[in-house]
Design an enzyme around this catalytic site. Structure first.
Site, PDB file in Angstrom:
ATOM      1  N   HIS B  79       0.846  -1.201   0.000  1.00 44.73           N
ATOM      2  CA  HIS B  79       0.000   0.000   0.000  1.00 44.73           C
ATOM      3  C   HIS B  79       0.885   1.256   0.000  1.00 44.73           C
ATOM      4  CE1 HIS B  79      -2.879   3.044   1.309  1.00 44.73           C
ATOM      5  NE2 HIS B  79      -2.147   3.258   2.396  1.00 44.73           N
ATOM      6  N   ASP B 108       7.233  22.911 -25.049  1.00 45.21           N
ATOM      7  CA  ASP B 108       7.183  21.517 -24.585  1.00 45.21           C
ATOM      8  C   ASP B 108       8.193  21.368 -23.469  1.00 45.21           C
ATOM      9  OD1 ASP B 108       7.041  18.641 -24.428  1.00 45.21           O
ATOM     10  OD2 ASP B 108       6.316  18.626 -26.492  1.00 45.21           O
ATOM     11  N   TRP B 144       7.639  -0.515   3.948  1.00 51.68           N
ATOM     12  CA  TRP B 144       8.185   0.205   2.775  1.00 51.68           C
ATOM     13  C   TRP B 144       9.582   0.735   3.056  1.00 51.68           C
ATOM     14  CZ3 TRP B 144       9.271   5.469   1.398  1.00 51.68           C
ATOM     15  CH2 TRP B 144       9.187   6.372   2.463  1.00 51.68           C
ATOM     16  N   SER B 171      13.166   6.546 -13.208  1.00 52.38           N
ATOM     17  CA  SER B 171      12.063   7.326 -13.783  1.00 52.38           C
ATOM     18  C   SER B 171      11.961   8.694 -13.106  1.00 52.38           C
ATOM     19  CB  SER B 171      10.758   6.550 -13.623  1.00 52.38           C
ATOM     20  OG  SER B 171       9.667   7.380 -13.898  1.00 52.38           O
ATOM     21  N   SER B 172      12.010   8.692 -11.776  1.00 45.86           N
ATOM     22  CA  SER B 172      11.864   9.958 -11.041  1.00 45.86           C
ATOM     23  C   SER B 172      13.017  10.909 -11.331  1.00 45.86           C
ATOM     24  CB  SER B 172      11.831   9.721  -9.530  1.00 45.86           C
ATOM     25  OG  SER B 172      10.740   8.948  -9.207  1.00 45.86           O
ATOM     26  N   HIS B 255      13.146  11.587   4.447  1.00 46.14           N
ATOM     27  CA  HIS B 255      12.516  12.830   4.893  1.00 46.14           C
ATOM     28  C   HIS B 255      12.344  13.833   3.750  1.00 46.14           C
ATOM     29  CE1 HIS B 255      10.459  15.117   7.815  1.00 46.14           C
ATOM     30  NE2 HIS B 255      10.963  16.165   7.203  1.00 46.14           N
ATOM     31  N   GLU B 257      11.878  13.050   0.876  1.00 48.28           N
ATOM     32  CA  GLU B 257      10.812  12.428   0.076  1.00 48.28           C
ATOM     33  C   GLU B 257       9.434  12.955   0.506  1.00 48.28           C
ATOM     34  OE1 GLU B 257      10.593  10.607  -2.527  1.00 48.28           O
ATOM     35  OE2 GLU B 257       8.564   9.782  -2.425  1.00 48.28           O
ATOM     36  N   TYR B 259       8.791  15.866   1.514  1.00 47.73           N
ATOM     37  CA  TYR B 259       8.619  17.188   0.912  1.00 47.73           C
ATOM     38  C   TYR B 259       8.478  17.099  -0.602  1.00 47.73           C
ATOM     39  CZ  TYR B 259       9.231  18.729   5.545  1.00 47.73           C
ATOM     40  OH  TYR B 259       9.024  18.893   6.888  1.00 47.73           O
ATOM     41  N   SER B 270      -1.104  27.562  -3.629  1.00 51.00           N
ATOM     42  CA  SER B 270      -0.729  28.971  -3.847  1.00 51.00           C
ATOM     43  C   SER B 270      -1.281  29.522  -5.163  1.00 51.00           C
ATOM     44  CB  SER B 270       0.799  29.121  -3.847  1.00 51.00           C
ATOM     45  OG  SER B 270       1.327  28.645  -2.653  1.00 51.00           O
ATOM     46  N   HIS B 304      15.077  12.176  13.081  1.00 48.84           N
ATOM     47  CA  HIS B 304      13.896  12.200  13.953  1.00 48.84           C
ATOM     48  C   HIS B 304      12.984  11.002  13.683  1.00 48.84           C
ATOM     49  CE1 HIS B 304      11.732  14.961  10.819  1.00 48.84           C
ATOM     50  NE2 HIS B 304      11.361  13.730  10.641  1.00 48.84           N
ATOM     51  N   HIS B 305      13.228  10.294  12.572  1.00 51.65           N
ATOM     52  CA  HIS B 305      12.453   9.082  12.288  1.00 51.65           C
ATOM     53  C   HIS B 305      12.969   7.887  13.091  1.00 51.65           C
ATOM     54  CE1 HIS B 305      10.162  10.655   8.819  1.00 51.65           C
ATOM     55  NE2 HIS B 305      11.227  11.425   8.636  1.00 51.65           N
ATOM     56  N   THR B 330       7.057  26.840   7.342  1.00 56.43           N
ATOM     57  CA  THR B 330       5.706  26.306   7.099  1.00 56.43           C
ATOM     58  C   THR B 330       4.671  27.284   7.640  1.00 56.43           C
ATOM     59  OG1 THR B 330       6.661  24.116   7.395  1.00 56.43           O
ATOM     60  CG2 THR B 330       4.264  24.242   7.279  1.00 56.43           C
ATOM     61  N   LYS B 333       4.088  30.080   5.313  1.00 55.31           N
ATOM     62  CA  LYS B 333       3.193  29.721   4.212  1.00 55.31           C
ATOM     63  C   LYS B 333       1.736  29.771   4.642  1.00 55.31           C
ATOM     64  CE  LYS B 333       6.007  27.041   1.180  1.00 55.31           C
ATOM     65  NZ  LYS B 333       5.412  27.672   0.001  1.00 55.31           N
ATOM     66  N   ARG B 452       1.617   0.059  15.315  1.00 57.70           N
ATOM     67  CA  ARG B 452       1.294   0.001  13.883  1.00 57.70           C
ATOM     68  C   ARG B 452       1.767  -1.340  13.313  1.00 57.70           C
ATOM     69  NH1 ARG B 452       5.839   3.884  11.019  1.00 57.70           N
ATOM     70  NH2 ARG B 452       4.638   3.329   9.172  1.00 57.70           N
TER      71      ARG B 452
END
Lengths: 47, 536
Positions: B79, B108, B144, B171-172, B255, B257, B259, B270, B304-305, B330, B333, B452
């Protein structure tokens, strides 16, 4: 370059060089991070 | 108006558009490739969503009901992989493909064939990943995050996982290079960097993040591969390796990722809020610098993870404080979006509704993130449902609502037809109500100690799990409205009567006819047009 891009007058040699240069720099940065992190892990493992 | 339509029709007749399967397989047109990315992301969203339904059905009550624990773990792992790499990232790339050339006045993407290659890697990557469901031992089930040594026990699916991650990474990275090259080299004359729309800015910064961190993930999984098959011991303690090192490398990718998934949503919001507030965006330059600050900070907060793996006190303090620092840009924003609306002439069309829900609900996810950044508190929250609630608030009403808001905002420009407004509002309200029913109780479950990634739980967690599952089924079902609504719009929506579509819209994309012609900005927009569409 697609036909549309190639036909645009503004996209003359200078702009094409910019495209190539930016793409190559980005590719090198990506390669640096890929090999750099593997090398860093190797070096740490040897200590 | 009729003139504009006849112009668009005339254009369509002379666009030299390839027909049949060749149009899609050999696609080099940014709009075609953008459409393929978005359709692909939609398919992955529903496959990943079906996996979430399996998870919520199993967790509806305690005890083992529907699936065995191994399959449950495969569902949680798959998932996440499907949603992150298959749905959200390709959806953003699809929106970038559609909108970046239109918004910067380019004909293009700069590297159209590379663009085709970037897209067509993805169906192969995800077919490979999904086919791992059918190999002995089942699909990847170690999460994951792919932590060793657990991930090395995956069996036949392990090399499939690693190869598919490599393909997604390629690809990315190629897609990101294309975005950077396009923005840096193909902007229309007069379109300075600080005149670019915020969606272009946020995507430029996202692309830099992608180029820096996707190779780190690729390097990490390459090392896992060699540990498994070639006798290296990068992460194997028995051979002198360090499994915790993998966690550090993974989260150095992981991390930023987050963002990568959320910054383009900041860009979409915006665009939407000024349009429907009929006011210019408050603090344009501050928004750009805030986005860049968030991107920079995302590189120095990864640990922090993983506070609970143990690290020196100084490191804990550094990562705690640097994480909290992210609240400042943040906050800038959120303040600017709110101030943009202040004294605005606001209307509540579906894109604005999604943007407002984003504003409120993403902020909830941000606040729970601050709670998780506090080291001693994190020792309690780690690996509980509180974390699940936190990141789902950031990613579902954050990233997914951002994508949906963007589609509702630009769909009339893409297809030249307006969607069913009341059905779109139904979609919004059902999504917003059910997303809270689904994820808010998970905060309570986590604070009460429910771990979890478990298929069964103690009975005291039953009630809130039932509520959460009902929210999950409701959210899942209400998403079926989205493809139906788009299909109905394409087939029989009311033709839109102006280039601008939305009264308060500004930007180069709104200077083009609706639908946007197959080849747009073949002649760069004039200075006057750029100035009229400039963001501020």
């Amino acid at each position: 370059m697609s036909t549309v891009l190639a036909e645009q007058d503004d996209l003359a040699e200078k702009r094409k060089r910019g495209v190539r240069l930016t793409a190559i720099v980005c590719g090198l940065v990506a390669a640096f991070f890929y090999f750099g992190f593997i090398a860093m892990t190797l070096i740490k493992g040897w200590k | 108006m009729a003139e504009q339509h006849s112009h668009a029709a005339e254009h369509a007749d002379h666009d030299h558009k390839p027909h049949g399967w060749r149009r899609w397989v050999y696609a080099t047109n940014h709009k075609d490739i953008g459409t393929m990315y978005l359709v692909f992301a939609g398919i992955m969203f529903f496959i990943g969503g079906a996996m979430a339904m399996v998870i919520r059905a199993e967790l509806f009550k305690p005890g083992m009901q529907i699936v065995d624990p191994q399959f449950f773990n495969s569902m949680t792992t798959m998932h996440a992989l499907m949603m992150i790499f298959g749905a959200v990232m390709p959806a953003w790339t699809g929106l970038a493909n559609w909108m970046v050339p239109l918004q910067v006045g380019a004909p293009d993407m700069a590297l159209p064939r590379l663009n085709n290659f970037s897209f067509w890697i993805l169906p192969f990557a995800f077919t490979l990943l999904l086919s791992s469901l059918f190999v002995p031992g089942g699909a990847p089930a170690g999460g994951w995050t792919m932590y060793p040594p657990l991930v090395l026990q995956n069996g036949a699916s392990f090399p499939m996982l690693i190869f598919s991650i490599h393909m997604m990474g390629v690809s990315s990275i190629l897609g990101a290079i294309n975005v950077v090259v396009t923005i840096m080299n193909l902007r229309a004359p007069g379109m300075g960097l600080l005149r670019m729309p915020l969606f272009v800015w946020t995507w430029l910064i996202t692309a830099y993040l992608l180029i820096a961190v996707m190779p780190v993930l690729a390097g990490a999984v390459t090392m896992l591969l060699t540990d498994h098959f070639f006798g290296t011991t990068f992460f194997t303690a028995a051979g002198g390796g360090d499994p915790v090192m993998f966690q550090h490398i993974f989260w150095f990718f992981g991390h930023p990722e987050v963002y990568i998934l959320i910054l383009p949503a900041f860009g979409v919001v915006s665009e939407i809020i000024p349009t429907f507030s009929r006011k210019p965006l408050f603090g344009y330059e501050a928004m750009v610098y805030a986005t860049a600050s968030i991107a920079f900070l995302s590189f120095i907060v990864w640990a922090h993870h993983m506070f609970t793996v143990g690290m020196p006190l100084a490191a804990e303090l550094f990562f705690m404080l640097s994480t909290m620092l992210i609240a400042i840009p943040t906050g800038v924003k959120v303040f600017n979006w709110t101030t943009t609306m202040y004294k605005g002439s606001i209307t509540f069309e579906p894109p604005m509704l999604f943007a407002l829900a984003f504003l409120f609900l993403f902020t909830i996810g941000g606040f729970s993130g601050l709670m998780l950044a506090i080291v001693p508190a994190d020792y309690q929250y780690q690996d509980t449902y509180f974390v699940v609630a936190h990141f789902h608030y950031v990613l579902v009403p954050g990233a997914i609502f951002g994508i949906m808001g963007g589609v509702y905002y630009w769909l009339p420009k893409w297809v030249g037809r307006m969607y069913d407004m009341s059905l779109a509002k139904w979609h919004f309200w059902l999504s917003t109500i059910f997303v809270n029913v689904l994820f808010f109780p998970q905060h309570f479950l986590g604070l009460a100690g429910m771990p979890r990634r478990i298929p069964d739980y103690a009975v005291q967690f039953t009630d809130w799990n039932m509520v959460s599952s009902i929210g999950g089924f409701g959210f899942g079902l209400s998403q079926l409205l989205f493809p139906y609504l788009i299909w109905k719009c394409v087939k029989s929506g009311q033709p839109v009567t102006s280039n601008k579509v939305w009264e308060g819209a500004h930007g180069l994309e709104w200077e083009l006819p609706s639908p946007a012609p197959y080849h747009s900005w073949t002649d760069p927009p004039s200075d006057a047009v750029v100035a009229r569409g400039a963001f501020h």
